[in-house]
Enzyme design. Structure first.
Site, short mmCIF file in Angstrom:
data_model
loop_
_atom_site.label_atom_id
_atom_site.label_comp_id
_atom_site.label_asym_id
_atom_site.label_seq_id
_atom_site.Cartn_x
_atom_site.Cartn_y
_atom_site.Cartn_z
N LYS A 139 0.85 -1.19 0.00
CA LYS A 139 0.00 0.00 0.00
C LYS A 139 0.88 1.25 0.00
O LYS A 139 1.73 1.41 0.88
CB LYS A 139 -0.90 0.00 1.23
CG LYS A 139 -1.76 1.26 1.37
CD LYS A 139 -2.55 1.25 2.68
CE LYS A 139 -3.25 2.58 2.92
NZ LYS A 139 -3.94 2.63 4.22
N ASP B 127 -2.83 10.64 3.24
CA ASP B 127 -4.24 10.28 3.38
C ASP B 127 -4.98 11.32 4.20
O ASP B 127 -4.86 11.37 5.43
CB ASP B 127 -4.35 8.90 4.05
CG ASP B 127 -5.80 8.45 4.19
OD1 ASP B 127 -6.66 9.01 3.48
OD2 ASP B 127 -6.06 7.54 5.00
N LYS C 87 -10.55 13.17 7.56
CA LYS C 87 -10.09 12.90 8.92
C LYS C 87 -10.09 14.18 9.74
O LYS C 87 -9.96 15.28 9.20
CB LYS C 87 -8.65 12.36 8.89
CG LYS C 87 -8.44 11.03 8.22
CD LYS C 87 -6.96 10.67 8.21
CE LYS C 87 -6.68 9.38 7.47
NZ LYS C 87 -7.18 8.20 8.22
N ASP D 9 1.41 6.47 5.38
CA ASP D 9 0.44 5.52 4.84
C ASP D 9 0.96 4.79 3.60
O ASP D 9 0.23 4.00 3.00
CB ASP D 9 -0.88 6.23 4.52
CG ASP D 9 -2.10 5.38 4.79
OD1 ASP D 9 -1.95 4.33 5.45
OD2 ASP D 9 -3.19 5.74 4.33
N ASP E 184 -12.38 7.19 3.40
CA ASP E 184 -11.20 7.05 4.26
C ASP E 184 -10.79 5.59 4.41
O ASP E 184 -9.82 5.29 5.10
CB ASP E 184 -11.48 7.67 5.64
CG ASP E 184 -10.21 7.84 6.46
OD1 ASP E 184 -9.12 7.93 5.85
OD2 ASP E 184 -10.31 7.90 7.70
N GLU F 195 -9.57 3.87 1.93
CA GLU F 195 -9.03 3.87 0.56
C GLU F 195 -7.95 2.82 0.33
O GLU F 195 -7.74 2.36 -0.79
CB GLU F 195 -8.47 5.25 0.22
CG GLU F 195 -7.06 5.56 0.69
CD GLU F 195 -6.86 5.49 2.21
OE1 GLU F 195 -5.78 5.08 2.64
OE2 GLU F 195 -7.81 5.83 2.95
N ARG G 36 -7.62 -0.36 1.05
CA ARG G 36 -8.04 -1.67 0.53
C ARG G 36 -8.39 -1.59 -0.95
O ARG G 36 -8.29 -2.58 -1.67
CB ARG G 36 -9.20 -2.21 1.37
CG ARG G 36 -10.47 -1.42 1.27
CD ARG G 36 -11.44 -1.74 2.40
NE ARG G 36 -10.95 -1.21 3.67
CZ ARG G 36 -11.58 -1.37 4.83
NH1 ARG G 36 -12.72 -2.04 4.88
NH2 ARG G 36 -11.09 -0.86 5.94
#
Length: 500
Positions: free
Chosen positions: A262, A267, A274, A285, A344, A346, A348
């Protein structure tokens, strides 16, 4: 990274700026662990000093002692938490003590020697590994960074210096530490400078001249492959997504591994934004992508006879005018359609693209690494990763590799009944489900994008949720300092080594 040297040398003959020795526990007191490199009178002096200072020898305890007879520089005694003479089973305690001792000298010494127990090659190599890991620092954005003292040389003093296992272990330790440090650098780099395209180009430069082929898929290539996850997540950013494919194909490979990482370079949560405090560390991230890239380079540099195909799923999740909306439906490379529920969640989505493409290669083992869920942190804390999978043998293999490497991990069951919350009225699936068991729900979503082998059986797959240990804003321990940890690099290299 500093250069590592293993030398058959006495402490009295070594001229390093500082010496680190290991402390073990004797009841409530600390004692210096015996090693041929330390003269008896030096050890007696240190033991008396530790007694006077009330040292316990507990893990992460470091005590500085000056004016020690037979030692040119200052001495740091690093606690191991081990009672009595260390054994090979204490390798991780030795690593952490070596790392804690080196971290205690950060900015204070340029050359460091370690006189740790040398009961076996494994103990000597563990000392070297921990010292290298603990020497990491990130000063790129410090205005006085060039002026601060950085450790440039680490010497491990041992009579086993010429042992073949020590030599090969030390060489591997240097390679893995160098790549782990590169992964840490990537994670620590601000998102202003590290975004999908710059990340991809940095990887290309890093692998130049190596045995690994690099292919970069831009937004047009991603559209051609129906990578709805990356395209959707990246729509809110002015900096479009990328997929980097790394291929290492040694002759007579004994196994084929595929890694998916990933790589969300920042993010914000997208339209499901967030809170401000939740964004502070979101440059991390992309730690999964950094880890799998670094592990691939280390495997290739070590010449391990294991083929590796790696997918870095790179995007920036922002709130621009074309940002992905809850209720949108995207199509993935395997043809499966997904209804977007929470922007949020995202990670996956981009991982689903990578898993779909990786499955086409039909690897012997498919592993994805991601800072995927806050649920993993709530469940296991900030030092331990979770591993889930569709195959008990694959999951156990990852647990064993992590144990050998010294990275904390815990197996979690893939509970199929939690799929019920992902049913969609308009698409094949939602990409989120019930909050309860959120870590497992995310893994269940990923499972849908793991393909089959030639016989129609699901490819062996393991998912590492590293949301906890990938980055530490507050905690530091052993060889792990604040900031990026490089978690996952050592486990993946160890796994490849076990297959070779």
């Amino acid at each position: 990274m500093p250069r590592l040297n293993v030398a058959d040398q006495l402490v009295a003959k070594n001229k390093s700026d500082a010496l680190i020795v290991l402390a073990v526990q004797d009841g409530d007191n600390a004692q210096v662990a015996a090693t041929p490199a330390i003269a008896p009178e030096t050890r007696e002096h240190l033991d008396a000093s530790l007694l006077a200072l009330g040292a316990t020898g507990a893990a992460d305890e470091t005590v500085r002692v000056a004016g020690v007879p037979g030692v040119a520089g200052t001495v740091v005694v690093s606690g191991s938490g081990v009672s009595g003479t260390p054994s090979d089973d204490d390798a991780e305690a030795i690593r952490r003590a070596a790392g804690a001792g080196v971290r205690a000298l950060s900015g204070k010494a340029e050359t460091v020697a370690l006189a740790f127990p040398s009961g076996s090659a494994a103990q000597v190599v563990a000392t070297a590994e921990g010292a290298l890991y603990g020497s990491y620092s990130f000063t790129t954005y410090k205005s006085n960074g060039a002026d601060s003292k950085a450790i440039s040389k680490i010497s491990v003093l041992s009579p086993l210096a010429k042992d073949k296992d020590v030599k090969s272990g030390a060489e591997q330790a240097q390679v893995v530490a160098d790549e782990r440090a590169w992964a840490q650098d990537l994670v620590n780099t601000p998102p202003l400078d590290l975004y999908p395209d710059s990340f991809a180009n940095t990887v290309k430069e890093h692998f130049a001249g190596s045995k690994v082929k690099v292919k970069i898929l831009d937004e047009k290539a991603l559209a051609k492959e129906s990578c709805g996850g990356l395209i959707g997540v990246g729509r809110g950013s002015a900096r479009p997504p990328r997929m980097v494919v790394l291929s290492y194909e040694p002759a007579r490979a004994k196994s084929h591994l595929s890694f998916v990482g990933k790589g969300i370079t920042f993010d914000s949560g997208g339209l499901c934004i967030k809170p401000p405090e939740g964004m502070i560390t979101m440059k991390c991230d992309m730690a999964g992508a950094a880890a799998v890239a670094a592990a691939t380079k280390a495997i290739a540099d070590l010449g391990l006879p294991v083929a590796v195909t790696t997918y870095l799923c790179l995007a920036e999740n922002l709130t621009g005018s074309d940002a992905q909306r809850p209720g949108d439906v995207v199509t993935m490379p395997n043809g499966r359609t997904v209804e977007i529920i929470n922007t949020d969640a995202e990670g996956r989505l981009v991982m689903a693209d990578g898993l779909s493409l990786a499955s086409r290669q039909e690897p012997d083992l498919l592993i994805d690494v991601a800072t995927l869920t806050g649920a993993a942190v709530l469940s296991l804390g900030t030092r331990t990763a979770a591993v889930l999978g569709n195959n008990d043998a694959a999951r156990d293999e990852v647990v064993a590799a992590a144990g050998s490497a010294g990275e904390d991990i815990w197996p979690i069951p893939l509970l199929q009944h939690l799929r019920s919350g992902m049913k969609s009225l308009v698409a094949d699936t939602k990409h989120t489900g019930a909050r309860q068991g959120g870590m497992i729900v995310a893994a269940l979503f990923l499972e849908d994008f793991v393909g089959d082998d030639a016989d129609g059986a699901a490819l062996p797959w393991a998912h590492l949720d590293i949301a906890g240990p990938a980055y530490s804003a507050d905690d530091s321990y052993g060889y792990v300092g604040k900031g990026a940890s490089g978690y996952g690099v050592r486990t993946l290299v160890q796994l490849a080594q076990s297959r070779s």
